[in-house]
Design a protein around this motif. Structure first.
Motif, PDB file in Angstrom:
ATOM      1  N   ASN A 140     -32.128  45.609 -14.743  1.00  0.00           N
ATOM      2  CA  ASN A 140     -31.120  45.567 -15.809  1.00  0.00           C
ATOM      3  C   ASN A 140     -29.578  45.756 -15.369  1.00  0.00           C
ATOM      4  OD1 ASN A 140     -29.841  45.001 -18.112  1.00  0.00           O
ATOM      5  ND2 ASN A 140     -30.565  46.351 -19.348  1.00  0.00           N
ATOM      6  N   ILE A 141     -29.080  45.166 -14.175  1.00  0.00           N
ATOM      7  CA  ILE A 141     -27.918  45.557 -13.593  1.00  0.00           C
ATOM      8  C   ILE A 141     -26.751  45.966 -14.585  1.00  0.00           C
ATOM      9  CG2 ILE A 141     -28.711  45.127 -11.338  1.00  0.00           C
ATOM     10  CD1 ILE A 141     -26.764  42.282 -11.550  1.00  0.00           C
ATOM     11  N   PHE A 142     -26.841  45.048 -15.657  1.00  0.00           N
ATOM     12  CA  PHE A 142     -25.599  45.122 -16.544  1.00  0.00           C
ATOM     13  C   PHE A 142     -25.786  46.228 -17.800  1.00  0.00           C
ATOM     14  CE2 PHE A 142     -24.796  40.303 -15.460  1.00  0.00           C
ATOM     15  CZ  PHE A 142     -24.137  40.977 -14.443  1.00  0.00           C
ATOM     16  N   LEU A 143     -27.043  46.814 -17.690  1.00  0.00           N
ATOM     17  CA  LEU A 143     -27.268  47.849 -18.674  1.00  0.00           C
ATOM     18  C   LEU A 143     -27.191  47.000 -20.246  1.00  0.00           C
ATOM     19  CD1 LEU A 143     -25.442  50.859 -17.325  1.00  0.00           C
ATOM     20  CD2 LEU A 143     -27.789  50.002 -17.050  1.00  0.00           C
ATOM     21  N   GLN A 144     -28.029  45.884 -20.466  1.00  0.00           N
ATOM     22  CA  GLN A 144     -27.818  45.403 -21.855  1.00  0.00           C
ATOM     23  C   GLN A 144     -29.206  45.099 -22.267  1.00  0.00           C
ATOM     24  OE1 GLN A 144     -24.819  44.498 -23.455  1.00  0.00           O
ATOM     25  NE2 GLN A 144     -24.131  45.982 -22.013  1.00  0.00           N
ATOM     26  N   ALA A 145     -29.368  45.107 -23.573  1.00  0.00           N
ATOM     27  CA  ALA A 145     -30.647  44.655 -23.997  1.00  0.00           C
ATOM     28  C   ALA A 145     -31.256  43.604 -24.267  1.00  0.00           C
ATOM     29  CB  ALA A 145     -30.514  45.400 -25.527  1.00  0.00           C
ATOM     30  N   ASN A 146     -30.141  42.713 -24.439  1.00  0.00           N
ATOM     31  CA  ASN A 146     -30.276  41.213 -24.666  1.00  0.00           C
ATOM     32  C   ASN A 146     -29.977  40.446 -23.555  1.00  0.00           C
ATOM     33  OD1 ASN A 146     -30.830  41.886 -27.487  1.00  0.00           O
ATOM     34  ND2 ASN A 146     -28.793  41.512 -28.000  1.00  0.00           N
ATOM     35  N   THR A 147     -29.252  40.833 -22.688  1.00  0.00           N
ATOM     36  CA  THR A 147     -29.009  39.790 -21.494  1.00  0.00           C
ATOM     37  C   THR A 147     -29.290  40.584 -20.364  1.00  0.00           C
ATOM     38  OG1 THR A 147     -26.583  40.636 -21.431  1.00  0.00           O
ATOM     39  CG2 THR A 147     -27.070  38.615 -22.643  1.00  0.00           C
ATOM     40  N   GLU A 148     -30.602  40.713 -20.065  1.00  0.00           N
ATOM     41  CA  GLU A 148     -30.959  41.797 -18.891  1.00  0.00           C
ATOM     42  C   GLU A 148     -30.850  40.622 -17.439  1.00  0.00           C
ATOM     43  OE1 GLU A 148     -34.871  43.276 -19.331  1.00  0.00           O
ATOM     44  OE2 GLU A 148     -34.115  44.638 -20.929  1.00  0.00           O
ATOM     45  N   LYS A 149     -30.268  41.180 -16.439  1.00  0.00           N
ATOM     46  CA  LYS A 149     -30.179  40.440 -15.235  1.00  0.00           C
ATOM     47  C   LYS A 149     -30.771  41.349 -14.194  1.00  0.00           C
ATOM     48  CE  LYS A 149     -27.703  37.690 -12.174  1.00  0.00           C
ATOM     49  NZ  LYS A 149     -26.455  36.824 -11.889  1.00  0.00           N
ATOM     50  N   SER A 150     -31.775  41.012 -13.173  1.00  0.00           N
ATOM     51  CA  SER A 150     -32.287  42.030 -12.303  1.00  0.00           C
ATOM     52  C   SER A 150     -31.508  41.559 -10.810  1.00  0.00           C
ATOM     53  CB  SER A 150     -33.693  41.925 -12.183  1.00  0.00           C
ATOM     54  OG  SER A 150     -34.163  40.575 -11.848  1.00  0.00           O
ATOM     55  N   SER A 151     -31.594  42.522 -10.050  1.00  0.00           N
ATOM     56  CA  SER A 151     -31.032  42.139  -8.572  1.00  0.00           C
ATOM     57  C   SER A 151     -31.925  43.228  -7.623  1.00  0.00           C
ATOM     58  CB  SER A 151     -29.650  42.190  -8.591  1.00  0.00           C
ATOM     59  OG  SER A 151     -29.279  41.911  -7.193  1.00  0.00           O
ATOM     60  N   ASP A 152     -31.875  42.743  -6.441  1.00  0.00           N
ATOM     61  CA  ASP A 152     -32.197  43.819  -5.471  1.00  0.00           C
ATOM     62  C   ASP A 152     -30.977  44.319  -4.878  1.00  0.00           C
ATOM     63  OD1 ASP A 152     -35.106  43.339  -5.353  1.00  0.00           O
ATOM     64  OD2 ASP A 152     -34.868  41.749  -4.039  1.00  0.00           O
ATOM     65  N   ILE A 153     -30.791  45.497  -4.393  1.00  0.00           N
ATOM     66  CA  ILE A 153     -29.587  46.060  -3.992  1.00  0.00           C
ATOM     67  C   ILE A 153     -29.874  46.891  -2.770  1.00  0.00           C
ATOM     68  CG2 ILE A 153     -27.694  47.638  -4.590  1.00  0.00           C
ATOM     69  CD1 ILE A 153     -28.906  47.396  -7.581  1.00  0.00           C
ATOM     70  N   TRP A 154     -28.934  46.622  -1.634  1.00  0.00           N
ATOM     71  CA  TRP A 154     -28.960  47.246  -0.472  1.00  0.00           C
ATOM     72  C   TRP A 154     -27.801  48.153  -0.410  1.00  0.00           C
ATOM     73  CZ3 TRP A 154     -32.959  47.538   2.647  1.00  0.00           C
ATOM     74  CH2 TRP A 154     -34.098  46.413   2.509  1.00  0.00           C
ATOM     75  N   VAL A 155     -28.072  49.322  -0.176  1.00  0.00           N
ATOM     76  CA  VAL A 155     -26.915  50.364   0.000  1.00  0.00           C
ATOM     77  C   VAL A 155     -26.478  51.042   1.264  1.00  0.00           C
ATOM     78  CG1 VAL A 155     -25.543  52.412  -1.097  1.00  0.00           C
ATOM     79  CG2 VAL A 155     -26.869  50.563  -2.382  1.00  0.00           C
ATOM     80  N   LEU A 156     -25.719  50.916   2.179  1.00  0.00           N
ATOM     81  CA  LEU A 156     -25.593  51.496   3.334  1.00  0.00           C
ATOM     82  C   LEU A 156     -24.493  52.740   3.186  1.00  0.00           C
ATOM     83  CD1 LEU A 156     -25.924  51.532   6.420  1.00  0.00           C
ATOM     84  CD2 LEU A 156     -24.062  50.047   6.825  1.00  0.00           C
ATOM     85  N   THR A 157     -24.889  53.963   3.719  1.00  0.00           N
ATOM     86  CA  THR A 157     -23.871  54.912   3.362  1.00  0.00           C
ATOM     87  C   THR A 157     -23.640  55.624   4.599  1.00  0.00           C
ATOM     88  OG1 THR A 157     -24.633  55.030   1.221  1.00  0.00           O
ATOM     89  CG2 THR A 157     -23.308  57.187   2.021  1.00  0.00           C
ATOM     90  N   PRO A 158     -22.775  55.282   5.585  1.00  0.00           N
ATOM     91  CA  PRO A 158     -22.427  56.037   6.789  1.00  0.00           C
ATOM     92  C   PRO A 158     -21.443  57.215   6.244  1.00  0.00           C
ATOM     93  CG  PRO A 158     -20.978  54.129   6.886  1.00  0.00           C
ATOM     94  CD  PRO A 158     -22.130  53.997   5.382  1.00  0.00           C
ATOM     95  N   THR A 159     -21.639  58.267   6.995  1.00  0.00           N
ATOM     96  CA  THR A 159     -20.624  59.585   6.902  1.00  0.00           C
ATOM     97  C   THR A 159     -20.609  60.204   8.073  1.00  0.00           C
ATOM     98  OG1 THR A 159     -21.978  60.082   4.884  1.00  0.00           O
ATOM     99  CG2 THR A 159     -20.785  61.869   5.699  1.00  0.00           C
ATOM    100  N   LEU A 160     -19.052  60.789   8.222  1.00  0.00           N
ATOM    101  CA  LEU A 160     -18.612  61.439   9.407  1.00  0.00           C
ATOM    102  C   LEU A 160     -18.179  62.667   8.829  1.00  0.00           C
ATOM    103  CD1 LEU A 160     -17.034  58.750  11.578  1.00  0.00           C
ATOM    104  CD2 LEU A 160     -19.122  59.664  11.971  1.00  0.00           C
ATOM    105  N   ASP A 161     -18.700  64.079   8.963  1.00  0.00           N
ATOM    106  CA  ASP A 161     -18.142  65.282   8.538  1.00  0.00           C
ATOM    107  C   ASP A 161     -17.958  66.053   9.726  1.00  0.00           C
ATOM    108  OD1 ASP A 161     -17.694  67.485   6.924  1.00  0.00           O
ATOM    109  OD2 ASP A 161     -20.030  67.551   6.275  1.00  0.00           O
TER     110      ASP A 161
END
Length: 192
Positions: free
Chosen positions: A72-93
């Protein structure tokens, strides 16, 4: 944002992160650890040991690749839509410690691609610099500066309750500067 452009930027970020990690591994001569987290999403994280880069300075690079499925990517009760999500997080500290002086510089990006809603892809970025300097036995100055380029997913923030109001997530940026001056011994009455 078109998927091809995002895929190109994602590949550039991945290659850059891999290059940093390869240099880190060669320099530090240590093997990075890889783990999978448990829960609704899974993540592979590479955390290399700090790499000395001269004097008291050390660089801590890391990369995280996360897979999520949101029904439910839009957080809606009546118009749900699903999706796979890939997240890449590079960090330099980057951190440097020298006696009572401490300095830091952080760069972190979060690059996400939604497989069923490319309009919701995002590229959040953070840059933060800090200095904690003792300039006398009784005086200490802390400085901070930060820049954020981020987003609020559709269905949150300004689009809460009506995610279809905007065709894209709400994108925003902010800057912050801060300073703290302390003068006087920690136990002194008149410490400021």
């Amino acid at each position: 944002m078109k998927s091809n452009g995002f895929a190109s930027q994602l590949a550039t970020g991945v290659l850059g992160s891999i290059a940093v990690l390869a240099c880190t591994a060669a320099t530090a001569a240590e093997t990075a650890g890889i783990g999978i987290s448990k829960g609704e999403s899974s993540a592979a994280t590479t955390n290399a040991a700090g790499v000395p880069i001269g004097g008291p300075a050390v660089l801590y690079p890391s990369v995280e690749l996360q897979y999520k499925n949101d029904d439910n990517i839009f957080l809606q009760a009546n118009t749900e839509k699903s999706s796979d999500i890939w997240v890449l997080t590079p960090t330099l500290d980057f951190r440097a410690l020298s006696g009572a002086q401490r300095y830091g510089l952080l760069y972190r990006a979060e690059l996400a691609e939604y497989t069923n809603s490319t309009d919701d892809n995002y590229q959040d970025q953070q840059v933060r610099a800090e200095a904690d300097v003792g300039f006398s036995a009784a005086g200490r100055l802390k400085l901070q500066a930060e820049y954020l380029k981020a987003h609020d997913a559709r269905g949150t923030g300004a689009t809460e309750g009506n995610p279809l109001l905007n065709a894209h997530p709400d994108r925003w940026h902010s800057s912050r500067l801060g300073a703290t001056l302390k003068y006087g011994a920690p136990e002194a009455r008149g410490r400021v």
